[in-house]
Write an enzyme that holds these catalytic residues in place. Sequence first.
Site, PDB file in Angstrom:
ATOM      1  N   GLY A 267      61.285  65.358  63.757  1.00 12.60           N
ATOM      2  CA  GLY A 267      59.364  65.330  64.161  1.00 12.60           C
ATOM      3  C   GLY A 267      58.351  66.236  63.192  1.00 12.60           C
ATOM      4  N   HIS A 268      57.388  66.432  64.410  1.00 15.55           N
ATOM      5  CA  HIS A 268      55.852  66.078  63.948  1.00 15.55           C
ATOM      6  C   HIS A 268      56.039  67.789  63.206  1.00 15.55           C
ATOM      7  CE1 HIS A 268      51.711  67.054  63.537  1.00 15.55           C
ATOM      8  NE2 HIS A 268      51.530  68.057  64.110  1.00 15.55           N
ATOM      9  N   PHE A 269      56.840  68.778  63.734  1.00 19.62           N
ATOM     10  CA  PHE A 269      57.289  69.953  63.428  1.00 19.62           C
ATOM     11  C   PHE A 269      57.924  70.326  62.380  1.00 19.62           C
ATOM     12  CE2 PHE A 269      54.083  71.035  66.403  1.00 19.62           C
ATOM     13  CZ  PHE A 269      53.213  72.041  65.570  1.00 19.62           C
TER      14      PHE A 269
END
Length: 312
Positions: A267-269
């Site tokens: 994901g984003h992180f």
Amino acid sequence: MRSYLNRTRYKSRQVGEADVFYREAGPADAPVILLLHGFPTASHMFRDLIPLLADRYRLIAPDLPGFGQTGAPPRGAFDYSFDRLADVIEGFTEALSLDRYALYVFDYGAPVGLRLAMRRPERVSAIISQNGNAYVEGFSDQWGPWEAYWRDASEANREACRPSLSPDTIRNWQYGTGADPELLSPDGYELDIAYMARPGAEDIQLDLIRDYRTNVALYPEFQSYFRAHRPLLLAVWGRHDPAFIPAGAEAYRRDLPDAEVHLLDAGHFALETHADEIAALIRDFLGRVLSKTDRAASRIDAGSRSRKEKAS
């Protein structure tokens, strides 16, 4: 046993009105990687990555003003804008005599770092963009409230952005979307939630959300910088990012045909679940692209810093 020099140390440096907290690890004479975090986090997002690279590189990860442990004046006494954040980080690099470094940029760190690169292109040895956007193609369809606030700074539009700062959004949308829940430690998002709960933190972040429009306006200039200076670039992207989609990673190749792009099942992180994979990609990339000149310059700079410290 790890060398003492490879352990992460926790320091601060005064830069104008800001007392910049930062993490540092690695040999003083190694090539530098300057790691710039994003929203709503701080340098703790690099806690897993830094030890994986500190045997070969000098890693420096500051907290931006308004984030983490960096001390800065309250809203109203300090301009919480991306230009101002870049001013502080540029002053930070000068205070540490960082004359040459690779940039690792993530989320908010991308417009901050790319401002630095445009100002001082000779200092940038390479760029690693981990979900750090510089193209409109990289935006998902989830930006409606922010875009409305960019167009009209009404109180109603400002308040419509406040849910972006909520614990549920941080925990489940920003961190949780596309991440393997069994690999996602609560440490990062719970600390971000705690930072966001501090007095005045939400209003600082809402000011930065409003100012984010200046980053989009600079995209053509960022892209001109890419074409003019041809920085060596590695894009490492969590393909399930709900904010910055893979098209933003692929777009780098339009201006930098030799850009290396890797999409991860994250994901984003992405560092929260894929630090090992990202570290391996960075080691391979920088091991190939950093010249002997960069490595020699790092040793000379380290020697100069040591002499200055002894003289003082």
